[in-house]
Motif scaffolding. Sequence first.
Motif, PDB file in Angstrom:
ATOM      1  N   ASN A   5       3.499   5.902  -2.908  1.00 42.64           N
ATOM      2  CA  ASN A   5       4.721   6.528  -3.429  1.00 42.64           C
ATOM      3  C   ASN A   5       4.650   6.713  -4.941  1.00 42.64           C
ATOM      4  OD1 ASN A   5       5.952   6.708  -0.910  1.00 42.64           O
ATOM      5  ND2 ASN A   5       6.914   4.696  -1.088  1.00 42.64           N
ATOM      6  N   GLU A   6       4.121   5.713  -5.619  1.00 43.95           N
ATOM      7  CA  GLU A   6       4.001   5.791  -7.075  1.00 43.95           C
ATOM      8  C   GLU A   6       3.013   6.881  -7.486  1.00 43.95           C
ATOM      9  OE1 GLU A   6       2.889   1.839  -8.032  1.00 43.95           O
ATOM     10  OE2 GLU A   6       4.953   1.047  -7.994  1.00 43.95           O
ATOM     11  N   GLU A   7       1.918   6.989  -6.743  1.00 40.42           N
ATOM     12  CA  GLU A   7       0.924   8.024  -7.043  1.00 40.42           C
ATOM     13  C   GLU A   7       1.515   9.420  -6.836  1.00 40.42           C
ATOM     14  OE1 GLU A   7      -2.500   7.252  -4.678  1.00 40.42           O
ATOM     15  OE2 GLU A   7      -2.996   5.379  -5.698  1.00 40.42           O
ATOM     16  N   ILE A   8       2.276   9.580  -5.753  1.00 39.28           N
ATOM     17  CA  ILE A   8       2.914  10.872  -5.481  1.00 39.28           C
ATOM     18  C   ILE A   8       3.922  11.212  -6.578  1.00 39.28           C
ATOM     19  CG2 ILE A   8       4.497  12.065  -3.910  1.00 39.28           C
ATOM     20  CD1 ILE A   8       3.112  10.508  -1.607  1.00 39.28           C
ATOM     21  N   ALA A  61      -1.454  11.309   4.135  1.00 40.46           N
ATOM     22  CA  ALA A  61      -2.039   9.972   4.271  1.00 40.46           C
ATOM     23  C   ALA A  61      -0.943   8.914   4.387  1.00 40.46           C
ATOM     24  CB  ALA A  61      -2.941   9.678   3.079  1.00 40.46           C
ATOM     25  N   ARG A  62       0.129   9.094   3.616  1.00 37.06           N
ATOM     26  CA  ARG A  62       1.249   8.143   3.664  1.00 37.06           C
ATOM     27  C   ARG A  62       1.908   8.143   5.037  1.00 37.06           C
ATOM     28  NH1 ARG A  62       6.221   9.412  -0.218  1.00 37.06           N
ATOM     29  NH2 ARG A  62       6.300  11.181   1.221  1.00 37.06           N
ATOM     30  N   LYS A  63       2.116   9.327   5.594  1.00 37.46           N
ATOM     31  CA  LYS A  63       2.745   9.423   6.913  1.00 37.46           C
ATOM     32  C   LYS A  63       1.876   8.764   7.981  1.00 37.46           C
ATOM     33  CE  LYS A  63       4.701  12.666  10.249  1.00 37.46           C
ATOM     34  NZ  LYS A  63       5.001  14.088  10.559  1.00 37.46           N
ATOM     35  N   ALA A  64       0.578   9.049   7.949  1.00 35.06           N
ATOM     36  CA  ALA A  64      -0.335   8.471   8.939  1.00 35.06           C
ATOM     37  C   ALA A  64      -0.385   6.952   8.806  1.00 35.06           C
ATOM     38  CB  ALA A  64      -1.729   9.063   8.770  1.00 35.06           C
ATOM     39  N   TYR A  65      -0.407   6.473   7.568  1.00 37.47           N
ATOM     40  CA  TYR A  65      -0.460   5.026   7.331  1.00 37.47           C
ATOM     41  C   TYR A  65       0.827   4.362   7.811  1.00 37.47           C
ATOM     42  CZ  TYR A  65      -1.531   0.656   4.913  1.00 37.47           C
ATOM     43  OH  TYR A  65      -1.811  -0.658   4.628  1.00 37.47           O
ATOM     44  N   SER A  66       1.958   5.017   7.552  1.00 36.41           N
ATOM     45  CA  SER A  66       3.250   4.469   7.952  1.00 36.41           C
ATOM     46  C   SER A  66       3.362   4.374   9.472  1.00 36.41           C
ATOM     47  CB  SER A  66       4.374   5.343   7.396  1.00 36.41           C
ATOM     48  OG  SER A  66       5.635   4.850   7.787  1.00 36.41           O
ATOM     49  N   ALA A  94       0.832  -1.206   0.000  1.00 37.73           N
ATOM     50  CA  ALA A  94       0.000   0.000   0.000  1.00 37.73           C
ATOM     51  C   ALA A  94       0.867   1.258   0.000  1.00 37.73           C
ATOM     52  CB  ALA A  94      -0.925  -0.009   1.214  1.00 37.73           C
ATOM     53  N   LEU A  95       1.954   1.250   0.781  1.00 38.78           N
ATOM     54  CA  LEU A  95       2.859   2.402   0.810  1.00 38.78           C
ATOM     55  C   LEU A  95       3.555   2.592  -0.534  1.00 38.78           C
ATOM     56  CD1 LEU A  95       4.480   2.050   4.355  1.00 38.78           C
ATOM     57  CD2 LEU A  95       2.970   3.882   3.575  1.00 38.78           C
ATOM     58  N   THR A  96       3.923   1.493  -1.161  1.00 34.96           N
ATOM     59  CA  THR A  96       4.551   1.573  -2.487  1.00 34.96           C
ATOM     60  C   THR A  96       3.597   2.210  -3.494  1.00 34.96           C
ATOM     61  OG1 THR A  96       5.925  -0.370  -2.055  1.00 34.96           O
ATOM     62  CG2 THR A  96       5.567   0.226  -4.365  1.00 34.96           C
ATOM     63  N   ILE A  98      -1.008  16.113  -3.911  1.00 31.76           N
ATOM     64  CA  ILE A  98       0.282  15.612  -3.417  1.00 31.76           C
ATOM     65  C   ILE A  98       0.370  15.779  -1.904  1.00 31.76           C
ATOM     66  CG2 ILE A  98       2.775  16.013  -3.431  1.00 31.76           C
ATOM     67  CD1 ILE A  98       2.476  16.836  -6.397  1.00 31.76           C
ATOM     68  N   LEU A  99      -0.026  16.951  -1.414  1.00 35.81           N
ATOM     69  CA  LEU A  99       0.017  17.215   0.023  1.00 35.81           C
ATOM     70  C   LEU A  99      -0.877  16.242   0.785  1.00 35.81           C
ATOM     71  CD1 LEU A  99       1.057  19.029   2.295  1.00 35.81           C
ATOM     72  CD2 LEU A  99      -0.904  20.539   1.890  1.00 35.81           C
ATOM     73  N   GLN A 100      -2.058  16.006   0.257  1.00 32.25           N
ATOM     74  CA  GLN A 100      -2.996  15.093   0.905  1.00 32.25           C
ATOM     75  C   GLN A 100      -2.454  13.667   0.925  1.00 32.25           C
ATOM     76  OE1 GLN A 100      -6.882  15.109  -0.864  1.00 32.25           O
ATOM     77  NE2 GLN A 100      -7.786  13.791   0.706  1.00 32.25           N
ATOM     78  N   LEU A 101      -1.862  13.252  -0.185  1.00 36.48           N
ATOM     79  CA  LEU A 101      -1.300  11.902  -0.259  1.00 36.48           C
ATOM     80  C   LEU A 101      -0.118  11.729   0.692  1.00 36.48           C
ATOM     81  CD1 LEU A 101      -1.394  10.949  -4.054  1.00 36.48           C
ATOM     82  CD2 LEU A 101      -2.347   9.622  -2.162  1.00 36.48           C
TER      83      LEU A 101
END
Length: 258
Positions: free
Chosen positions: A129-132, A153-158, A124-126, A147-150
């Motif tokens: 990253n690809e979307e960003i 979301a990535r930080k919270a998920y991580s 999911a993190l990968t 980009i900011l929203q993603l």
Amino acid sequence: MPKLISDPFFTIIKAGISGISIPDHFDLMIEKPHPLCLLAANQLQDYLNNQSDWVHNFGLDRQSAGTIIGKMFGVLVVRNQNQEVGFLAAFSGKLAGRNQHTHFVPPVFDLLTENSFLNVGMEALTKMNEEIKDLEEQETPQTDPQILQLKKARKAYSVALQNRIFEHYHFLNQAGEEKNLIEIFQNIGYKNPPAGAGECAAPKLLQYAFQHNMKPIAMAEFWWGQSPKSNFWKHGHFYPCCKEKCEPIFKHMLAGIA
């Protein structure tokens, strides 16, 4: 006559130990290893020098392929349920790309199992990253909020994934009391456990001993292979357990025996 209990990870010390005193209290190496640990470590090092069970580049052989990764190994001298004195062995992190090998106790929690929540989470993190990356390559003002929203979301998920990992590491002590990494580190004032906590050799050894009703007698760790540039470890030398990751865990695991 009671049936003798066998264990795949308990190893009898080949060298004679009749002339060596068993310590009254658990001996955790601070400056030098207990003589029993020296015998156990010598036996383990002999195995490392001659084994053909797996391939790992410690940087000791110029002909070895792959990235050079030195490794910390540990030995825990124990008395088993048959009242035999022997030792358990463990390595820090992964060895030859795997968590589990013959002769070494298993990890406290195996992150590398197929279809584990970690693998799903990393996928999911990968994808994030690809979307960003795709949005950043477009270089348009319209993509900035996405980009900011993603990234948020990535930080919270991580963070959530890391906490879930910590929650799956449960450590025992001699009394059978169990705590996970978050509980252990928060009890001494840490906001979060450091990355890699619980992966060192020493907690693996104690965990296995307590799970299988073995009495810990003495423990020591040694470095095997080339040292990373960021550290000073020397091949074959013994070192005390790390303060940042292991000492807080020991406060729980060694309660009542050290």
